[in-house]
Design a protein around this motif. Structure first.
Motif, short mmCIF file in Angstrom:
data_model
loop_
_atom_site.label_atom_id
_atom_site.label_comp_id
_atom_site.label_asym_id
_atom_site.label_seq_id
_atom_site.Cartn_x
_atom_site.Cartn_y
_atom_site.Cartn_z
N ASP A 46 0.84 -1.20 0.00
CA ASP A 46 0.00 0.00 0.00
C ASP A 46 0.87 1.25 0.00
O ASP A 46 2.09 1.19 0.17
N ASP A 47 0.25 2.40 -0.21
CA ASP A 47 0.99 3.66 -0.32
C ASP A 47 1.78 3.97 0.94
O ASP A 47 2.93 4.44 0.87
N GLU A 48 1.20 3.72 2.10
CA GLU A 48 1.89 3.99 3.37
C GLU A 48 3.16 3.14 3.49
O GLU A 48 4.21 3.64 3.88
N THR A 49 3.05 1.87 3.13
CA THR A 49 4.21 0.98 3.18
C THR A 49 5.28 1.45 2.20
O THR A 49 6.47 1.49 2.54
N MET A 50 4.86 1.82 1.00
CA MET A 50 5.83 2.29 0.00
C MET A 50 6.57 3.53 0.50
O MET A 50 7.79 3.63 0.35
N GLU A 51 5.83 4.43 1.12
CA GLU A 51 6.46 5.65 1.63
C GLU A 51 7.41 5.32 2.79
O GLU A 51 8.55 5.79 2.81
N THR A 57 8.83 2.67 -6.78
CA THR A 57 7.72 2.09 -7.54
C THR A 57 7.11 0.96 -6.72
O THR A 57 7.75 0.43 -5.81
N PRO A 58 5.90 0.53 -7.06
CA PRO A 58 5.28 -0.59 -6.35
C PRO A 58 6.01 -1.91 -6.56
O PRO A 58 5.76 -2.88 -5.86
#
Length: 135
Positions: A46-51, A57-58
């Motif tokens: 998810d976006d939070e994890t990526m940040e 990139t995913p």
């Protein structure tokens, strides 16, 4: 002979089966470290994890362990604490698999062992031995 024209990419459910099979093949001593760990399969982080993980990139993240491992003094579950969880990300793993010469089952085992192993303070040599015992 495999009819490649009729094959489809493994689904989330297929990955769950592969992850369960990989986990079941791990040495008993290693699985004892993981008692109660929940394995989740998602297409992407998810976006939070990526940040949080600094991903561009995913596809940058194949898996992730969240929880309190033995290396952090987390041998006992505390009230209100979420269970230790491992996420395996299907699409990044499929992308990696397509570009490398290893089986999908080996890749899933590798990511699973390393996500759990690093969090529990195991060395790379320890994790290599665990992977070798699981094949």
């Amino acid at each position: 002979m495999t009819d490649w024209a009729k094959l489809h990419a493994p689904t989330l459910a297929d990955f769950e089966v592969l992850a369960e099979e990989a986990y079941a093949r791990l040495p008993e001593e290693f699985r004892a470290l993981c008692e109660g760990v929940v394995i989740r399969i998602e297409d992407f982080p998810d976006d939070e994890t990526m940040e949080t993980m600094g991903c561009e990139t995913p596809f940058d993240l194949l898996g992730l362990f969240r929880g309190i491992g033995l290396a952090q003094g987390g041998a006992m579950m505390q009230t209100g604490q979420f269970p230790n969880m491992v996420w395996l990300y299907r699409r990044p793993m499929l992308d990696y698999w397509a570009e490398h010469e290893e089986s999908l089952g080996h890749l899933i085992t590798h990511v699973l062992v390393h996500e759990i192993g690093h969090h529990f303070g195991l060395s790379d040599e320890d994790m290599e031995a665990i992977e070798a015992a699981a094949t």
